[in-house]
Design a protein around this motif. Structure first.
Motif, PDB file in Angstrom:
ATOM      1  N   ILE A   1      55.967  50.316 110.997  1.00 56.13           N
ATOM      2  CA  ILE A   1      56.871  49.700 111.985  1.00 56.13           C
ATOM      3  C   ILE A   1      58.332  50.016 111.617  1.00 56.13           C
ATOM      4  CG2 ILE A   1      55.276  47.849 112.688  1.00 56.13           C
ATOM      5  CD1 ILE A   1      57.253  46.013 110.915  1.00 56.13           C
TER       6      ILE A   1
ATOM      7  N   ILE B   1      54.176  41.303 107.898  1.00 53.78           N
ATOM      8  CA  ILE B   1      54.705  42.201 108.942  1.00 53.78           C
ATOM      9  C   ILE B   1      55.057  41.409 110.199  1.00 53.78           C
ATOM     10  CG2 ILE B   1      54.217  44.241 110.379  1.00 53.78           C
ATOM     11  CD1 ILE B   1      54.120  45.260 107.630  1.00 53.78           C
ATOM     12  N   ASP B   2      54.216  40.466 110.575  1.00 58.17           N
ATOM     13  CA  ASP B   2      54.507  39.663 111.775  1.00 58.17           C
ATOM     14  C   ASP B   2      55.861  38.958 111.620  1.00 58.17           C
ATOM     15  OD1 ASP B   2      53.957  38.660 114.338  1.00 58.17           O
ATOM     16  OD2 ASP B   2      53.107  36.822 113.531  1.00 58.17           O
TER      17      ASP B   2
ATOM     18  N   MET C   1      58.830  41.386 111.887  1.00 65.11           N
ATOM     19  CA  MET C   1      59.096  41.875 113.238  1.00 65.11           C
ATOM     20  C   MET C   1      60.365  41.255 113.813  1.00 65.11           C
ATOM     21  SD  MET C   1      57.530  44.144 114.832  1.00 65.11           S
ATOM     22  CE  MET C   1      56.120  45.195 114.643  1.00 65.11           C
TER      23      MET C   1
ATOM     24  N   LYS D   1      63.106  43.414 113.058  1.00 62.65           N
ATOM     25  CA  LYS D   1      63.039  44.657 113.838  1.00 62.65           C
ATOM     26  C   LYS D   1      63.575  44.455 115.244  1.00 62.65           C
ATOM     27  CE  LYS D   1      61.645  48.262 113.743  1.00 62.65           C
ATOM     28  NZ  LYS D   1      62.535  49.285 113.213  1.00 62.65           N
ATOM     29  N   LYS D   2      63.257  43.299 115.794  1.00 68.19           N
ATOM     30  CA  LYS D   2      63.535  43.101 117.227  1.00 68.19           C
ATOM     31  C   LYS D   2      64.840  42.368 117.503  1.00 68.19           C
ATOM     32  CE  LYS D   2      59.647  44.946 118.499  1.00 68.19           C
ATOM     33  NZ  LYS D   2      59.662  46.249 119.151  1.00 68.19           N
TER      34      LYS D   2
ATOM     35  N   TYR E   1      55.157  43.012 121.332  1.00 68.82           N
ATOM     36  CA  TYR E   1      55.067  43.992 120.251  1.00 68.82           C
ATOM     37  C   TYR E   1      53.653  44.075 119.699  1.00 68.82           C
ATOM     38  CZ  TYR E   1      55.602  39.877 117.155  1.00 68.82           C
ATOM     39  OH  TYR E   1      55.438  38.663 116.521  1.00 68.82           O
ATOM     40  N   GLU E   2      53.438  45.127 118.902  1.00 67.21           N
ATOM     41  CA  GLU E   2      52.096  45.357 118.355  1.00 67.21           C
ATOM     42  C   GLU E   2      52.171  45.450 116.846  1.00 67.21           C
ATOM     43  OE1 GLU E   2      49.336  48.158 120.472  1.00 67.21           O
ATOM     44  OE2 GLU E   2      49.364  49.140 118.520  1.00 67.21           O
ATOM     45  N   LEU E   3      51.255  44.761 116.183  1.00 69.26           N
ATOM     46  CA  LEU E   3      51.161  44.865 114.721  1.00 69.26           C
ATOM     47  C   LEU E   3      50.172  45.974 114.388  1.00 69.26           C
ATOM     48  CD1 LEU E   3      50.800  41.052 113.864  1.00 69.26           C
ATOM     49  CD2 LEU E   3      52.862  42.464 113.742  1.00 69.26           C
TER      50      LEU E   3
ATOM     51  N   ARG F   1      51.306  40.746 119.995  1.00 60.57           N
ATOM     52  CA  ARG F   1      52.060  39.503 119.809  1.00 60.57           C
ATOM     53  C   ARG F   1      53.276  39.515 120.743  1.00 60.57           C
ATOM     54  NH1 ARG F   1      48.257  37.873 117.037  1.00 60.57           N
ATOM     55  NH2 ARG F   1      48.274  37.417 114.820  1.00 60.57           N
TER      56      ARG F   1
END
Ligand code: SAM
Length: 240
Positions: free
Chosen positions: A16, A59-60, A63, A66-67, A204-206, A212
């Protein structure tokens, strides 16, 4: 030399586009170990397997970074943080931010105190108690750049617990599942009453094709003083 957990974490984060340095990977590994150690005393997570823990918890949580653009030194409150998600994974990568981890469960609060000490995390604070009460406290009310929450309650409930903490111009971010639309519809009244505006919904995608979403609410006006209502009422009688 990196161990298996650290290697897997670095590799999955790369998917990611997040670069995790070795010394931070060690901290995430230590965090998982702390959770395992305390799991005999308190129910922190049912996820044990490395890859699932990395994807669904670390990772979740990351995110969010990231966003959403989180300015240097921002003040963030994680309401109903449990074992520290998403607050602790974020803090490990962003040492500059001030993180307040709130939970109403005493054993979880004790775990959090211990974890931040053992991980050496600075400017990270544990608030033990209910959001309904902290939200009335002038030290915390409308003083945060961001409030975040994952897996605490439906959007119309969690909005009443979180928006009072956010300063005007700040944001509340709810981490949600694959299909947040129905919850969003049911929360339109609450958003308006509490002084917010739905700014965006990010899907988004894990790794592993896990879907998610994130609901982003901007604080436009002061939250009326009567909110949050007293303990348990937001859940019993959600705003509509
Ligand atoms: N956010 C974490 C995660 O994603 O793994 C934990 C989720 S856990 C299902 C929900 C947590 O919210 C519990 O630890 C609970 O004690 C806390 N909680 C529920 N209602 C709360 C409230 N009104 N004020 C503070 N914490 C609350």
């Amino acid at each position: 030399m990196k161990n298996n957990f650290e290697e897997k974490l670095i590799e999955l984060a790369k998917k990611i586009d997040i670069e995790i340095e070795e010394h931070d990977a060690v901290l995430y590994g230590l965090y998982k170990k702390e959770i395992e150690k305390w799991s005999k005393k308190v129910n922190l997570t049912s996820i044990r397997e490395d890859e699932e823990f990395i994807v669904k918890h670390i990772i979740d949580s990351l995110m969010l970074l990231k966003k959403i653009e989180i300015p240097f030194g921002a003040r963030i409150i994680d309401v109903g943080t449990g074992a520290g998600f998403p607050g602790i994974p974020i803090k490990i990568l962003r040492k500059d931010i001030n993180v307040y981890l709130m939970d109403s469960n005493k054993k979880k609060a004790d775990f959090l105190e211990n974890a931040i000490k053992n991980l050496g995390l600075k400017e990270t604070y544990v608030l033990y108690g209910r959001a309904e009460n902290f939200g009335k406290n002038p030290e915390y009310r409308e003083s945060f750049d961001f409030a975040v929450a994952r897996a605490v309650s439906a959007l119309n409930v969690i909005l009443e617990l979180c928006l009072p903490f956010v300063r005007i111009g700040g944001f509340f971010v709810a981490l949600k599942g694959k299909e947040p639309e129905k919850e969003i519809e049911q929360a339109r009244g609450a958003v308006e009453i509490l002084g917010g505006k739905i700014k965006d919904v990010i899907y988004y995608e894990l790794p592993g094709e896990i879907q998610r979403s994130m609901v982003i609410v901007e604080k436009m006006r002061k939250t009326p003083e009567k909110y949050p209502r007293r303990e348990g009422i937001p859940e019993k009688k959600p705003l509509s």
